[in-house]
Design an enzyme around this catalytic site. Structure first.
Site, short mmCIF file in Angstrom:
data_model
loop_
_atom_site.label_atom_id
_atom_site.label_comp_id
_atom_site.label_asym_id
_atom_site.label_seq_id
_atom_site.Cartn_x
_atom_site.Cartn_y
_atom_site.Cartn_z
N ASP A 11 34.40 39.52 51.09
CA ASP A 11 35.10 40.71 50.64
C ASP A 11 36.26 40.19 49.75
O ASP A 11 36.62 39.01 49.83
CB ASP A 11 35.63 41.44 51.87
CG ASP A 11 36.53 42.58 51.54
OD1 ASP A 11 36.14 43.44 50.76
OD2 ASP A 11 37.66 42.61 52.07
N ASP A 13 39.55 42.26 48.53
CA ASP A 13 40.89 42.71 48.92
C ASP A 13 41.15 42.39 50.39
O ASP A 13 40.42 42.86 51.26
CB ASP A 13 41.02 44.22 48.70
CG ASP A 13 40.99 44.60 47.23
OD1 ASP A 13 41.21 43.72 46.39
OD2 ASP A 13 40.76 45.79 46.94
P1 B16 Z 1 39.00 50.18 43.42
P2 B16 Z 1 37.34 45.38 49.16
C1 B16 Z 1 38.30 47.77 48.43
O1 B16 Z 1 38.06 46.42 48.15
C2 B16 Z 1 39.70 48.00 48.96
O2 B16 Z 1 39.86 47.39 50.23
C3 B16 Z 1 39.96 49.46 49.09
O3 B16 Z 1 41.27 49.69 49.57
C4 B16 Z 1 39.75 50.13 47.75
O4 B16 Z 1 39.95 51.54 47.85
C5 B16 Z 1 38.34 49.84 47.26
O5 B16 Z 1 38.15 48.43 47.18
C6 B16 Z 1 38.08 50.43 45.89
O6 B16 Z 1 38.89 49.78 44.97
O7 B16 Z 1 39.82 51.43 43.36
O8 B16 Z 1 39.68 48.98 42.83
O9 B16 Z 1 37.60 50.37 42.91
O10 B16 Z 1 38.26 45.24 50.34
O11 B16 Z 1 36.00 45.98 49.50
O12 B16 Z 1 37.26 44.12 48.33
MG MG Z 2 38.97 44.14 52.15
#
Ligand code: B16
Ligand code: MG
Length: 227
Positions: A11, A13
């Site tokens: 993952d 974030d």
């Molecule tokens: P975006 P991950 C996720 O990334 C985040 O944890 C989440 O908080 C966010 O809303 C989602 O990506 C979408 O992100 O707005 O940049 O498309 O943890 O799956 O790497």
């Molecule tokens: Mg994450």
């Protein structure tokens, strides 16, 4: 005997970088512009959750109903604010030990993939200079279903030509652990053991792991496998 691991899916974030703090700033700004309170607890619920579902959560909390066009506008606004923060990122923003751990995997022939819900994942990989480590990148632009659906990890494993039971998923979100378990993967949760308790193993961060330890993780013993 320990089962050999052929691939690791990360993952983004909260695992490789701490962009949750940027999502928090941007969502809080947006929620408050609508008169809705947005707390750290709310932010935790949105980890691993897609942009559209994150907005729906906030609107539900504020009991606000909007048209589709208004929702798209709000998501664009939030993303613009988020990208302003991401634009300041550089390799020093990688979480501790990430560079070293990815290097160790690479030099030992373990395949590396990204499995992120974020549509901004590629920008962040580039900003932090880790794109060359990745044999595949599956992110929010490539999936129909978001976590806890296993699609993002199943696609990643297929692109790496490995089976889920040969692969460890690293996740910081409960929805991500659920997604990986649903896909039949081994899982290492990074963060709070109470939130991630379904994972095969929970450790505070990648700072607490090296390649040698990866070879002898207790859950890889043949007799003791959930995957
Ligand atoms: P975006 P991950 C996720 O990334 C985040 O944890 C989440 O908080 C966010 O809303 C989602 O990506 C979408 O992100 O707005 O940049 O498309 O943890 O799956 O790497
Ligand atoms: Mg994450």
């Amino acid at each position: 005997m320990y089962k050999p691991i052929k691939a690791c899916l990360f993952d983004l974030d909260g695992v490789l970088v701490d962009t949750a703090k940027y999502h928090f700033i941007a969502w809080k700004r947006l929620a408050e512009s609508l008169g809705i309170e947005f707390t750290e607890h709310d932010n935790e619920q949105l980890k691993g959750v897609s942009r559209v579902e994150s907005l729906e959560y906030i609107l539900r909390k504020g009991k606000v109903q909007l048209s589709q066009a208004e929702k798209i506008d709000l998501m664009d606004t939030k993303n613009t604010w988020y990208l302003e923060l991401v634009a300041t990122m550089h390799p020093d923003d990688l979480l501790p030990n990430v560079w070293k751990f990815l290097s160790e995997l690479k030099s030992n022939g373990v395949k590396i993939g990204l499995g992120s819900s974020s549509k901004n994942a590629q920008i962040i990989l580039d900003k932090t200079n880790i794109t060359p480590f990745f044999d595949t990148v599956v992110d929010g632009r490539h999936v129909t279903f978001s976590k806890p659906h296993p699609e993002v990890f199943v696609k990643g494993a297929a692109q790496l030509n490995v089976q889920p039971h040969e692969t460890i998923v690293f996740e910081d979100a409960a929805s991500g652990i659920e997604a990986a378990l649903a896909g039949g993967f081994y899982t290492i949760g990074l963060g709070d053991a109470n939130i991630l308790r379904a994972a095969h193993l929970v450790i505070p961060s990648l700072q607490h792991l090296n390649y040698t330890q990866l070879l002898t993780l207790p859950f890889l013993e043949n007799s003791n496998s959930k995957a």
